[in-house]
Motif scaffolding. Structure first.
Motif, PDB file in Angstrom:
ATOM      1  N   LYS A 165       1.000  -1.016   0.053  1.00 34.12           N
ATOM      2  CA  LYS A 165      -0.381   0.057   0.243  1.00 34.12           C
ATOM      3  C   LYS A 165       1.462   1.170  -0.107  1.00 34.12           C
ATOM      4  O   LYS A 165       1.836   0.911   0.767  1.00 34.12           O
ATOM      5  N   THR A 166       0.493   2.851  -0.910  1.00 33.36           N
ATOM      6  CA  THR A 166       0.571   3.585  -0.904  1.00 33.36           C
ATOM      7  C   THR A 166       0.615   4.795  -0.197  1.00 33.36           C
ATOM      8  O   THR A 166      -1.211   4.661  -0.566  1.00 33.36           O
ATOM      9  N   LYS A 167       1.090   5.495   0.520  1.00 35.89           N
ATOM     10  CA  LYS A 167       0.184   6.762   1.405  1.00 35.89           C
ATOM     11  C   LYS A 167       0.722   7.286   0.000  1.00 35.89           C
ATOM     12  O   LYS A 167      -0.439   8.485   0.086  1.00 35.89           O
ATOM     13  N   ASP A 168       1.817   8.250  -0.403  1.00 36.61           N
ATOM     14  CA  ASP A 168       1.642   9.192  -1.388  1.00 36.61           C
ATOM     15  C   ASP A 168       2.423   8.731  -2.685  1.00 36.61           C
ATOM     16  O   ASP A 168       3.215   8.531  -2.514  1.00 36.61           O
ATOM     17  N   ILE A 169       0.940   9.011  -3.321  1.00 41.21           N
ATOM     18  CA  ILE A 169       1.346   8.613  -5.408  1.00 41.21           C
ATOM     19  C   ILE A 169       2.447   9.194  -5.494  1.00 41.21           C
ATOM     20  O   ILE A 169       3.548   8.834  -6.371  1.00 41.21           O
ATOM     21  N   ALA A 170       3.140  10.758  -4.896  1.00 41.27           N
ATOM     22  CA  ALA A 170       3.810  11.686  -6.025  1.00 41.27           C
ATOM     23  C   ALA A 170       4.604  11.403  -5.537  1.00 41.27           C
ATOM     24  O   ALA A 170       6.365  11.314  -6.224  1.00 41.27           O
ATOM     25  N   GLU A 171       5.149  10.409  -4.700  1.00 43.31           N
ATOM     26  CA  GLU A 171       6.753  10.017  -3.467  1.00 43.31           C
ATOM     27  C   GLU A 171       7.383   8.509  -4.601  1.00 43.31           C
ATOM     28  O   GLU A 171       8.227   8.205  -4.262  1.00 43.31           O
ATOM     29  N   GLU A 172       6.140   8.404  -5.542  1.00 43.11           N
ATOM     30  CA  GLU A 172       6.624   7.099  -5.871  1.00 43.11           C
ATOM     31  C   GLU A 172       7.176   7.095  -7.464  1.00 43.11           C
ATOM     32  O   GLU A 172       6.232   6.745  -8.477  1.00 43.11           O
ATOM     33  N   ASN A 173       7.932   7.009  -7.651  1.00 45.45           N
ATOM     34  CA  ASN A 173       8.724   7.474  -8.873  1.00 45.45           C
ATOM     35  C   ASN A 173       8.531   6.338  -9.916  1.00 45.45           C
ATOM     36  O   ASN A 173       8.603   6.388 -11.225  1.00 45.45           O
ATOM     37  N   ASP A 174       8.685   5.082  -9.660  1.00 45.72           N
ATOM     38  CA  ASP A 174       9.004   4.167  -9.770  1.00 45.72           C
ATOM     39  C   ASP A 174       7.692   3.251 -10.230  1.00 45.72           C
ATOM     40  O   ASP A 174       7.954   2.111 -10.720  1.00 45.72           O
TER      41      ASP A 174
END
Length: 193
Positions: free
Chosen positions: A84-93
């Motif tokens: 699970k991710t909280k912040d899409i903006a931090e998920e560069n890859d």
């Protein structure tokens, strides 16, 4: 009657005129036609398959590892075994995001989503590929019917960030409807609940 049976009946029914208008058919068939014509990848889960098996096949087809696909929803994270991710903006890859939807709009072949699926993220910030999980009871005729059902579903607190997802058709390079906007490549997995 299940969605698959409706689809099979429509396919084999030779008693109807070939010029018969699809709007007279079921919402499910109209959605499937519009969605696939726009370039979406439609996967219907029959009794023999599972969402998990289908999800794994999509990952294998695209050669994604466990870090390439994430979700925002805790229930999807648990059910599919993905992070699970909280912040899409931090998920560069991030290559793909798994989400659910509110309703499937038959007249356009699009999905109605809200803050319940994408939180406060803008469509532009989501990865180019979305894997949408839905059930066969989410078909509605159009946005108006979807909004009416949304208001009935969430009587006390209507979600925010309500929008529809445009489907990117990678086979039509000069598709002016999806050019320059937040159109996505979409895998849609539908089950009979």
């Amino acid at each position: 009657m299940s969605f698959w049976n409706l689809f099979q009946k429509k396919k084999t029914d030779n008693s109807k005129d070939e010029n018969h208008d699809d709007n007279d058919g079921s919402e499910e068939l109209l959605f499937a036609k519009n969605f696939t014509e726009a370039g979406g990848k439609f996967i219907y889960i029959d009794k023999g398959d599972s969402i998990i098996d289908t999800f794994v096949k999509i990952k294998e087809e695209n050669q994604w590892d466990k870090h390439d696909v994430k979700c925002i929803s805790p229930s999807l994270s648990k059910n599919l075994g993905i992070k699970k991710t909280k912040d899409i903006a931090e998920e560069n890859d991030l290559k793909a995001l798994v989400i659910e939807c509110e309703y499937l709009l038959s007249n356009t072949g699009r999905m109605l989503i809200s803050s319940n699926q994408i939180k406060n993220n803008k469509l532009e910030s989501l990865p180019d590929i979305l894997i949408v999980i839905a059930t066969s009871n989410q078909f509605v005729g159009d946005v108006s019917e979807g909004m009416t059902r949304l208001k009935s579903k969430y009587l006390k607190k209507i979600p925010t960030n309500i929008t529809t997802i445009n489907i990117r058709n990678k086979f039509i390079e000069d598709d002016f409807l999806s050019y320059g906007n937040s159109a996505k490549e979409i895998y849609l997995i539908i089950s009979d609940e």
